[in-house]
Design an enzyme around this catalytic site. Structure first.
Site, mmCIF file in Angstrom:
data_model
loop_
_atom_site.group_PDB
_atom_site.id
_atom_site.type_symbol
_atom_site.label_atom_id
_atom_site.label_comp_id
_atom_site.label_asym_id
_atom_site.label_seq_id
_atom_site.Cartn_x
_atom_site.Cartn_y
_atom_site.Cartn_z
ATOM 1 N N ARG A 221 50.548 -2.402 29.350
ATOM 2 C CA ARG A 221 50.516 -3.768 29.863
ATOM 3 C C ARG A 221 51.475 -4.629 29.043
ATOM 4 O O ARG A 221 51.608 -4.447 27.834
ATOM 5 C CB ARG A 221 49.107 -4.370 29.767
ATOM 6 C CG ARG A 221 48.112 -3.825 30.774
ATOM 7 C CD ARG A 221 48.441 -4.249 32.207
ATOM 8 N NE ARG A 221 47.489 -3.768 33.196
ATOM 9 C CZ ARG A 221 47.646 -2.675 33.945
ATOM 10 N NH1 ARG A 221 48.723 -1.917 33.826
ATOM 11 N NH2 ARG A 221 46.735 -2.331 34.835
ATOM 12 N N HIS A 269 57.435 -1.674 36.616
ATOM 13 C CA HIS A 269 56.026 -1.222 36.670
ATOM 14 C C HIS A 269 55.869 -0.052 37.659
ATOM 15 O O HIS A 269 55.095 -0.126 38.602
ATOM 16 C CB HIS A 269 55.115 -2.397 37.073
ATOM 17 C CG HIS A 269 53.677 -2.179 36.687
ATOM 18 N ND1 HIS A 269 52.856 -3.170 36.233
ATOM 19 C CD2 HIS A 269 52.894 -1.078 36.726
ATOM 20 C CE1 HIS A 269 51.646 -2.700 35.993
ATOM 21 N NE2 HIS A 269 51.650 -1.416 36.290
HETATM 22 P P1 NDP Z 1 41.910 5.403 29.283
HETATM 23 O O1 NDP Z 1 40.871 4.369 29.445
HETATM 24 O O2 NDP Z 1 41.676 6.747 29.904
HETATM 25 O O3 NDP Z 1 42.179 5.672 27.719
HETATM 26 C C1 NDP Z 1 42.282 4.655 26.801
HETATM 27 C C2 NDP Z 1 42.643 5.229 25.430
HETATM 28 O O4 NDP Z 1 42.897 4.149 24.538
HETATM 29 C C3 NDP Z 1 41.528 6.061 24.804
HETATM 30 O O5 NDP Z 1 42.077 7.153 24.111
HETATM 31 C C4 NDP Z 1 40.887 5.090 23.809
HETATM 32 O O6 NDP Z 1 40.291 5.716 22.682
HETATM 33 C C5 NDP Z 1 42.091 4.282 23.368
HETATM 34 N N1 NDP Z 1 41.704 2.943 22.886
HETATM 35 C C6 NDP Z 1 41.082 1.960 23.572
HETATM 36 N N2 NDP Z 1 40.926 0.873 22.807
HETATM 37 C C7 NDP Z 1 41.453 1.184 21.599
HETATM 38 C C8 NDP Z 1 41.584 0.484 20.368
HETATM 39 N N3 NDP Z 1 41.126 -0.760 20.201
HETATM 40 N N4 NDP Z 1 42.182 1.123 19.336
HETATM 41 C C9 NDP Z 1 42.625 2.396 19.455
HETATM 42 N N5 NDP Z 1 42.527 3.117 20.598
HETATM 43 C C10 NDP Z 1 41.952 2.506 21.647
HETATM 44 O O7 NDP Z 1 43.266 4.795 29.794
HETATM 45 P P2 NDP Z 1 44.439 5.479 30.656
HETATM 46 O O8 NDP Z 1 45.043 6.552 29.825
HETATM 47 O O9 NDP Z 1 43.978 5.862 31.984
HETATM 48 O O10 NDP Z 1 45.428 4.240 30.880
HETATM 49 C C11 NDP Z 1 45.899 3.425 29.841
HETATM 50 C C12 NDP Z 1 46.520 2.165 30.411
HETATM 51 O O11 NDP Z 1 47.746 2.455 31.057
HETATM 52 C C13 NDP Z 1 45.709 1.481 31.531
HETATM 53 O O12 NDP Z 1 44.656 0.713 31.013
HETATM 54 C C14 NDP Z 1 46.765 0.625 32.212
HETATM 55 O O13 NDP Z 1 46.837 -0.624 31.575
HETATM 56 C C15 NDP Z 1 48.060 1.385 31.955
HETATM 57 N N6 NDP Z 1 48.635 1.932 33.180
HETATM 58 C C16 NDP Z 1 49.941 1.627 33.480
HETATM 59 C C17 NDP Z 1 50.532 2.138 34.610
HETATM 60 C C18 NDP Z 1 51.969 1.862 34.917
HETATM 61 O O14 NDP Z 1 52.438 2.213 36.012
HETATM 62 N N7 NDP Z 1 52.708 1.238 34.028
HETATM 63 C C19 NDP Z 1 49.782 3.000 35.537
HETATM 64 C C20 NDP Z 1 48.441 3.273 35.126
HETATM 65 C C21 NDP Z 1 47.901 2.740 33.986
HETATM 66 P P3 NDP Z 1 39.093 6.788 22.818
HETATM 67 O O15 NDP Z 1 39.706 8.026 23.438
HETATM 68 O O16 NDP Z 1 38.679 7.027 21.428
HETATM 69 O O17 NDP Z 1 38.061 6.152 23.705
HETATM 70 C C1 OXD Z 2 47.408 0.680 36.928
HETATM 71 C C2 OXD Z 2 48.773 0.246 37.028
HETATM 72 O O1 OXD Z 2 46.666 0.148 36.110
HETATM 73 O O2 OXD Z 2 49.461 0.594 38.004
HETATM 74 O O3 OXD Z 2 47.028 1.598 37.674
HETATM 75 O O4 OXD Z 2 49.260 -0.441 36.121
#
Ligand code: NDP
Ligand code: OXD
Length: 306
Positions: A221, A269
């Site tokens: 993000r 994006h």
């Molecule tokens: P998940 O919810 O599956 O994973 C989140 C990860 O972040 C976990 O490993 C979690 O740790 C870690 N985490 C969360 N908070 C913290 C913190 N405060 N400190 C350290 N680690 C933290 O997310 P996704 O992998 O599915 O997606 C990540 C992001 O990617 C989405 O939220 C979205 O914003 C973005 N996205 C962007 C897209 C694009 O096209 N640009 C498309 C899709 C998503 P733990 O494993 O220990 O719980």
């Molecule tokens: C998502 C994205 O969160 O596209 O899926 O950013």
């Protein structure tokens, strides 16, 4: 069963039509302010008015992976929120990240520029040993990215809230180990969810701890990154550049300095795009599982924030 579709910035007509074909017994419609209450909603960036009006809603199916736009609303605490977690998204993210890492590491931008000038010249290759990669966020996307990138034999560090035991990947956990993680990394990939704890996490203080010549890839993000801090560190030479797919304001305004910066690569994006057909298939399966009170994947923990 009543299902309402509530999207901002996306036309819902085709979704209503395809959901209706897949769930012929359900009543499916696009949400309009003041319309009747539904049991389930399929949403993208719904408004507070939508949440407030839909007092009977049991589950929200978010058509993306990130739920930051939902969790910033005032929500009933027991509302089920379900995100996209299909393989296609993580595969696309792995493609995007590997492409950006390799483009930078192999200096393909330089060769592209040379080719436009009909220049046959070589650029000094970089050593893998000097390019450890750090992945922030080891969830559905980060995990797939790490495993795919490992095939290219980079040294990989990961950063998350809980410890990850993955062969060949060094796991760093929580704020206490953030500094060690950053110092051990030269290319930084951000795949964290946007939460109050992670907003602005890519700032002067954190990014300046990356190894000199560091490179930033932000595909999560825009609000994770403090734009001016990134620019300062690139312009001072500490960082060598960045690949940015997400921005605080999208579309990125035409006059934003990022567009013209020679060391910043922009994509709109698109690193992992939702695939409507797969998404609908998965939502339908999950709705059926919910009705049968079976467990489903992709459930969001409102307190944790992802
Ligand atoms: P998940 O919810 O599956 O994973 C989140 C990860 O972040 C976990 O490993 C979690 O740790 C870690 N985490 C969360 N908070 C913290 C913190 N405060 N400190 C350290 N680690 C933290 O997310 P996704 O992998 O599915 O997606 C990540 C992001 O990617 C989405 O939220 C979205 O914003 C973005 N996205 C962007 C897209 C694009 O096209 N640009 C498309 C899709 C998503 P733990 O494993 O220990 O719980
Ligand atoms: C998502 C994205 O969160 O596209 O899926 O950013």
């Amino acid at each position: 069963m009543d299902i309402t579709v509530c999207f901002s910035k996306i036309n819902s007509d085709v979704w209503v039509k395809e959901l209706q074909l897949a769930l012929p017994k359900a009543k499916i419609s696009t949400w309009r302010p003041g319309t009747k209450l539904a049991d389930i909603a399929v949403v993208w960036e719904p408004s507070q008015q939508f949440i407030d009006e839909q007092a009977d809603i049991k589950a929200l199916f978010n058509i993306g992976a990130g739920v930051d736009a939902i969790l910033k609303l005032k929500l009933p605490p027991n509302l089920k929120i379900i995100r996209v977690d299909d393989d296609n998204m993580s595969l696309q993210m792995a493609e995007y990240v590997c492409h950006e890492v390799i483009r930078h590491f192999r200096k393909f931008d330089n060769y592209y520029e040379d080719s436009k000038r009909s220049r046959w010249s070589y650029h000094r290759p970089l050593s893998r040993m000097d390019y450890p990669v750090g992945i922030m966020g080891m969830g559905i996307l980060g995990n797939r990215v790490a495993k795919t990138l490992k095939n290219f034999e980079f040294k990989i560090n990961c950063y998350s809230r809980s410890y990850k035991q993955i062969e060949g990947i060094s796991s760093f956990v929580g704020k206490e180990q953030l500094q060690d993680f950053l110092r051990a990394s030269k290319i930084l990939i951000n795949l964290l969810p946007l939460t109050p704890e992670t907003e602005n996490i890519l700032n002067y203080q954190t990014l300046s701890q990356l190894q000199p010549g560091g490179y930033v890839i932000n595909a999560a993000r825009g609000q994770h990154l403090v734009d001016d801090d990134l620019l300062m560190l690139i312009d001072s030479g500490h960082l060598s550049g960045a690949s940015l797919d997400v921005f605080c304001t999208e579309p990125l305004p035409k006059d934003h300095i990022f567009w013209k910066h020679p060391q910043i690569n922009i994509t709109p994006h698109i690193s992992a795009r939702m695939n409507r057909k797969e998404n609908i298939k998965s939502i339908v399966e999950k709705i059926q599982a919910l009705i049968q009170e079976k467990p489903i994947s992709g459930l969001i923990d409102q307190v944790r924030g992802y």
